[in-house]
Design a protein around this motif. Structure first.
Motif, PDB file in Angstrom:
ATOM      1  N   THR A  15      27.043  46.861  -0.445  1.00 44.08           N
ATOM      2  CA  THR A  15      28.428  46.949  -0.121  1.00 44.08           C
ATOM      3  C   THR A  15      29.003  46.675   1.213  1.00 44.08           C
ATOM      4  O   THR A  15      29.736  45.931   1.510  1.00 44.08           O
ATOM      5  N   ASP A  16      28.245  47.332   2.019  1.00 41.93           N
ATOM      6  CA  ASP A  16      28.284  47.056   3.458  1.00 41.93           C
ATOM      7  C   ASP A  16      28.073  45.745   3.841  1.00 41.93           C
ATOM      8  O   ASP A  16      28.730  44.894   4.850  1.00 41.93           O
ATOM      9  N   THR A  17      27.071  45.211   3.263  1.00 42.71           N
ATOM     10  CA  THR A  17      26.611  43.752   3.505  1.00 42.71           C
ATOM     11  C   THR A  17      27.941  42.622   3.120  1.00 42.71           C
ATOM     12  O   THR A  17      28.137  41.670   3.935  1.00 42.71           O
ATOM     13  N   ILE A  18      28.449  42.998   1.973  1.00 44.76           N
ATOM     14  CA  ILE A  18      29.435  42.124   1.322  1.00 44.76           C
ATOM     15  C   ILE A  18      30.847  42.449   2.355  1.00 44.76           C
ATOM     16  O   ILE A  18      31.571  41.353   2.643  1.00 44.76           O
ATOM     17  N   LEU A  19      30.960  43.617   2.886  1.00 43.03           N
ATOM     18  CA  LEU A  19      32.013  43.803   3.780  1.00 43.03           C
ATOM     19  C   LEU A  19      32.030  43.117   4.964  1.00 43.03           C
ATOM     20  O   LEU A  19      32.908  42.507   5.611  1.00 43.03           O
ATOM     21  N   ASP A  20      30.800  43.158   5.463  1.00 44.97           N
ATOM     22  CA  ASP A  20      30.493  42.446   6.705  1.00 44.97           C
ATOM     23  C   ASP A  20      30.508  40.823   6.543  1.00 44.97           C
ATOM     24  O   ASP A  20      31.045  40.244   7.669  1.00 44.97           O
ATOM     25  N   ALA A  21      30.249  40.454   5.276  1.00 41.78           N
ATOM     26  CA  ALA A  21      30.694  39.154   5.213  1.00 41.78           C
ATOM     27  C   ALA A  21      31.745  38.704   4.700  1.00 41.78           C
ATOM     28  O   ALA A  21      32.034  37.382   4.488  1.00 41.78           O
ATOM     29  N   THR A  24      35.506  38.670  -1.015  1.00 38.00           N
ATOM     30  CA  THR A  24      36.477  39.511  -1.582  1.00 38.00           C
ATOM     31  C   THR A  24      36.613  38.793  -3.082  1.00 38.00           C
ATOM     32  O   THR A  24      37.367  39.292  -3.868  1.00 38.00           O
ATOM     33  N   SER A  25      35.913  37.731  -3.333  1.00 29.59           N
ATOM     34  CA  SER A  25      35.863  37.430  -4.868  1.00 29.59           C
ATOM     35  C   SER A  25      34.451  36.829  -5.383  1.00 29.59           C
ATOM     36  O   SER A  25      33.668  36.376  -4.078  1.00 29.59           O
ATOM     37  N   LEU A  26      34.224  36.676  -6.408  1.00 32.59           N
ATOM     38  CA  LEU A  26      33.088  36.179  -6.915  1.00 32.59           C
ATOM     39  C   LEU A  26      33.194  34.498  -6.700  1.00 32.59           C
ATOM     40  O   LEU A  26      34.130  34.051  -6.710  1.00 32.59           O
ATOM     41  N   PRO A  27      32.084  33.840  -6.559  1.00 33.69           N
ATOM     42  CA  PRO A  27      30.788  34.184  -6.419  1.00 33.69           C
ATOM     43  C   PRO A  27      30.409  34.651  -5.162  1.00 33.69           C
ATOM     44  O   PRO A  27      31.034  34.385  -4.011  1.00 33.69           O
ATOM     45  N   VAL A  28      29.458  35.514  -4.879  1.00 30.98           N
ATOM     46  CA  VAL A  28      28.829  35.970  -3.577  1.00 30.98           C
ATOM     47  C   VAL A  28      27.637  35.035  -3.457  1.00 30.98           C
ATOM     48  O   VAL A  28      26.624  34.719  -3.960  1.00 30.98           O
ATOM     49  N   ASP A  29      27.541  34.291  -2.083  1.00 29.32           N
ATOM     50  CA  ASP A  29      26.723  33.112  -1.989  1.00 29.32           C
ATOM     51  C   ASP A  29      25.474  33.724  -1.043  1.00 29.32           C
ATOM     52  O   ASP A  29      25.756  34.007   0.046  1.00 29.32           O
ATOM     53  N   PRO A  30      24.593  34.178  -1.397  1.00 22.58           N
ATOM     54  CA  PRO A  30      23.382  34.994  -0.636  1.00 22.58           C
ATOM     55  C   PRO A  30      22.791  34.006   0.671  1.00 22.58           C
ATOM     56  O   PRO A  30      22.562  34.480   1.538  1.00 22.58           O
ATOM     57  N   LYS A  31      22.987  32.567   0.174  1.00 24.43           N
ATOM     58  CA  LYS A  31      22.415  31.643   1.243  1.00 24.43           C
ATOM     59  C   LYS A  31      23.470  31.569   2.447  1.00 24.43           C
ATOM     60  O   LYS A  31      22.985  31.742   3.722  1.00 24.43           O
ATOM     61  N   SER A  32      24.703  31.726   2.278  1.00 27.09           N
ATOM     62  CA  SER A  32      25.416  31.785   3.318  1.00 27.09           C
ATOM     63  C   SER A  32      25.434  32.909   4.072  1.00 27.09           C
ATOM     64  O   SER A  32      25.580  33.042   5.399  1.00 27.09           O
ATOM     65  N   ALA A 124      19.769  42.875  -4.861  1.00 26.48           N
ATOM     66  CA  ALA A 124      20.264  41.665  -5.118  1.00 26.48           C
ATOM     67  C   ALA A 124      21.574  41.628  -6.482  1.00 26.48           C
ATOM     68  O   ALA A 124      22.304  41.066  -6.190  1.00 26.48           O
ATOM     69  N   ALA A 125      21.072  42.648  -7.439  1.00 25.18           N
ATOM     70  CA  ALA A 125      22.185  42.848  -8.275  1.00 25.18           C
ATOM     71  C   ALA A 125      23.450  43.187  -7.754  1.00 25.18           C
ATOM     72  O   ALA A 125      24.346  42.799  -8.103  1.00 25.18           O
ATOM     73  N   GLU A 126      23.290  44.469  -6.877  1.00 22.56           N
ATOM     74  CA  GLU A 126      24.546  44.948  -6.383  1.00 22.56           C
ATOM     75  C   GLU A 126      25.301  43.937  -5.314  1.00 22.56           C
ATOM     76  O   GLU A 126      26.325  43.996  -5.257  1.00 22.56           O
ATOM     77  N   LEU A 127      24.376  42.966  -4.711  1.00 23.87           N
ATOM     78  CA  LEU A 127      25.059  42.017  -3.706  1.00 23.87           C
ATOM     79  C   LEU A 127      25.761  41.052  -4.505  1.00 23.87           C
ATOM     80  O   LEU A 127      26.946  40.649  -4.154  1.00 23.87           O
ATOM     81  N   LEU A 128      25.080  40.430  -5.643  1.00 20.53           N
ATOM     82  CA  LEU A 128      25.456  39.326  -6.275  1.00 20.53           C
ATOM     83  C   LEU A 128      26.558  39.722  -7.307  1.00 20.53           C
ATOM     84  O   LEU A 128      27.539  38.876  -7.596  1.00 20.53           O
ATOM     85  N   MET A 129      26.641  40.949  -7.801  1.00 18.41           N
ATOM     86  CA  MET A 129      27.271  41.260  -8.670  1.00 18.41           C
ATOM     87  C   MET A 129      27.866  42.625  -8.478  1.00 18.41           C
ATOM     88  O   MET A 129      27.766  43.547  -9.051  1.00 18.41           O
ATOM     89  N   PRO A 130      28.607  42.835  -7.199  1.00 19.42           N
ATOM     90  CA  PRO A 130      29.307  44.094  -6.672  1.00 19.42           C
ATOM     91  C   PRO A 130      29.999  44.710  -7.880  1.00 19.42           C
ATOM     92  O   PRO A 130      30.978  44.013  -8.389  1.00 19.42           O
ATOM     93  N   GLU A 131      30.276  46.013  -7.767  1.00 21.32           N
ATOM     94  CA  GLU A 131      30.547  46.541  -8.920  1.00 21.32           C
ATOM     95  C   GLU A 131      32.163  46.447  -9.245  1.00 21.32           C
ATOM     96  O   GLU A 131      32.881  45.993  -9.986  1.00 21.32           O
ATOM     97  N   SER A 132      32.787  46.256  -7.947  1.00 23.36           N
ATOM     98  CA  SER A 132      34.549  46.099  -7.862  1.00 23.36           C
ATOM     99  C   SER A 132      34.600  44.732  -8.429  1.00 23.36           C
ATOM    100  O   SER A 132      35.762  44.722  -9.439  1.00 23.36           O
ATOM    101  N   LEU A 133      34.117  43.744  -8.005  1.00 22.16           N
ATOM    102  CA  LEU A 133      34.455  42.453  -8.307  1.00 22.16           C
ATOM    103  C   LEU A 133      33.944  42.074 -10.041  1.00 22.16           C
ATOM    104  O   LEU A 133      34.510  41.553 -10.755  1.00 22.16           O
ATOM    105  N   PHE A 134      32.610  42.573 -10.193  1.00 19.76           N
ATOM    106  CA  PHE A 134      32.150  42.503 -11.487  1.00 19.76           C
ATOM    107  C   PHE A 134      32.906  43.225 -12.585  1.00 19.76           C
ATOM    108  O   PHE A 134      33.341  42.391 -13.720  1.00 19.76           O
ATOM    109  N   LYS A 135      33.346  44.368 -12.231  1.00 15.31           N
ATOM    110  CA  LYS A 135      34.186  44.977 -13.233  1.00 15.31           C
ATOM    111  C   LYS A 135      35.526  44.458 -13.660  1.00 15.31           C
ATOM    112  O   LYS A 135      35.895  44.261 -14.981  1.00 15.31           O
ATOM    113  N   ALA A 136      36.127  43.891 -12.677  1.00 16.45           N
ATOM    114  CA  ALA A 136      37.300  43.302 -12.853  1.00 16.45           C
ATOM    115  C   ALA A 136      37.136  41.950 -13.733  1.00 16.45           C
ATOM    116  O   ALA A 136      37.948  41.398 -14.757  1.00 16.45           O
TER     117      ALA A 136
END
Lengths: 303, 126
Positions: A15-21, A24-32, A124-136
């Motif tokens: 979650t912190d990694t996503i916030l730092d990056a 706010t929406s899918l997809p999460v690009d791990p390469k970026s 990886a699962a939490e990063l690519l499919m974070p709960e808040s975005l995935f559940k929506a």
């Protein structure tokens, strides 16, 4: 098995990694994410399947390598997400470096310790499919294979990784099963399905129900390799011997060159009184409350 | 044999954590920083710095890199792989999945990555 405390740490770290990056929406690009923090990325294409990725450090420089042997964006994203897990998760420094006496542990079983691999997968699962975005996204995704496909497209994740995430977050009774030939490789159940009497995760090498749509599908390997899909129905009891005789949808999809098959068992009906007569007979036999009857009470509250 | 491996693992974990804790605290004090100062500079929580220094928490590579940057020392020094606080020695570590499946192509990819990282590192030292 990852402990509950450790799982929460992993979720927080992702979650912190996503916030730092600032995602706010899918997809999460791990390469970026990797390149934004100066991690060197390198793809390579071996002639045959080998390792899917690796993580490397040289002093203050870090690199992630990923194989393109499987040309699937979702699979590659999961690999990069997994390697980022080794970078971001506490405790993985020791796994890589060990004593601090200059010894390299890269070729011992120690560095590929299952615990660290599982933690990196969870990250990886939490990063690519974070709960808040995935559940929506889940709420609008439909059901069965359709839902998994829609979510995989949105998240640019593989069908398998998305399927596992889907079953863990689904609010309906759902099972996701990976199989090859006439055997099950693994099975995940949603929280709601776990409440159902007689339903337990099916272990590795459990035979597929002979007359299920999945078993019939797997008898034609070209359908698996061709990534075909079929829709059928199954009694829950055909899969789980002690379960009520309730009809479930059975969606099946071949996973192409992966050579395996993904099955989704699901129902949008409430799991209610289908087996009530049988349960009452059982109750008179035992005369005592048990976890089994508590399960039944929970399912009845759904009505 | 499995027992030996586990004992060895326990023995190997501890020195790194101890070295890291001691060196982190010593370098922070040498630089005249409080835990709060270092936390601010690294964008970590002050409690995280405290936990690192007491050995209650293990750092991630990301933590390690931020701490090394803030203290102007090498990551190798902080984790005890070098006794020189500045950058030293061309070394690389790797961590990868499916070790048993390593092919020539995989090894070549690792060699290429290692060369790229060492080149970047050398560039950074100039």
């Amino acid at each position: 098995m990852i402990s509950g405390v450790r799982e929460r740490e992993i979720i927080q770290c992702a979650t912190d990694t996503i916030l730092d990056a600032k995602i706010t929406s899918l997809p999460v690009d791990p390469k970026s994410i990797a390149t934004s923090i100066g991690i060197h990325l390198q793809a390579w294409k071996p002639e045959k399947l080998g390792i899917s990725g690796f993580f490397m450090r040289a002093g203050e420089q870090f690199g992630i390598g990923y194989s393109t042997a499987i040309e699937n964006e979702g699979f590659i994203n999961f690999t990069v997400g997994h390697e980022l897990g080794h970078y971001f998760l506490g405790g993985h420094v020791e796994a890589l470096i060990g004593t601090g006496d200059g010894t390299h542990y890269s070729k011992s079983g120690f560095v590929s310790d299952d615990k660290h691999e599982r933690e990196a997968d969870a990250f990886a699962a939490e990063l690519l499919m974070p709960e808040s975005l995935f559940k929506a996204a889940l709420r609008k995704a439909g059901s069965g294979i359709t839902a998994i496909r829609n979510l995989a497209v949105q998240g640019r994740t593989s069908l398998v990784a998305t399927g596992i995430r889907y079953v863990k977050k689904a609010e309906d009774p759902v099972a996701v099963i990976l199989s090859s030939g006439d055997r099950i490789e693994w099975c995940f159940l949603s929280t709601e399905l776990r409440k159902c009497r007689g339903v337990f995760p099916l272990g590795k090498n459990t035979p597929l129900p002979v007359n299920s749509a999945t078993a019939r599908f797997n008898r034609a390997q070209d359908r698996v390799l061709g990534a075909e899909t079929v829709e059928g129905t199954s009694s829950l009891r055909a899969w789980f011997d002690e379960a009520p005789d309730i009809e479930f949808q059975e969606d099946v999809i071949g996973l192409g060159h992966y050579g395996k098959t993904l099955t989704v068992l699901f129902t949008e009906e409430a799991l209610g009184d289908e087996d009530e007569d049988e349960e009452e007979e059982d109750e008179s036999e035992t005369g005592l409350p048990s976890s089994r009857w508590r399960h039944r009470d929970e399912t009845r509250r759904l009505d | 044999m499995q027992l030996d491996a586990n004992v060895y693992r326990c023995q190997t974990y501890f020195p790194m954590v101890k070295t890291f804790s001691d060196r982190l605290k010593a370098m922070r004090e040498t630089r005249g920083m409080s835990q709060a100062d270092l936390a601010k500079k690294t964008r970590l929580q002050p409690t995280a710095i405290s936990h690192f220094e007491t050995g209650a928490r293990s750092p991630s590579f990301d933590n390690l890199r931020r701490l090394a940057d803030a203290l102007n020392v090498s990551t190798d020094y902080l984790i005890g792989r070098s006794d020189e606080p500045i950058l030293s020695g061309p070394t690389a570590d790797n961590l990868f999945r499916g070790l048993e499946n390593l092919s020539e192509a995989d090894l070549a990819a690792m060699k290429m990555m290692k060369d790229a990282l060492l080149a970047k590192r050398t560039e950074g030292q100039k």
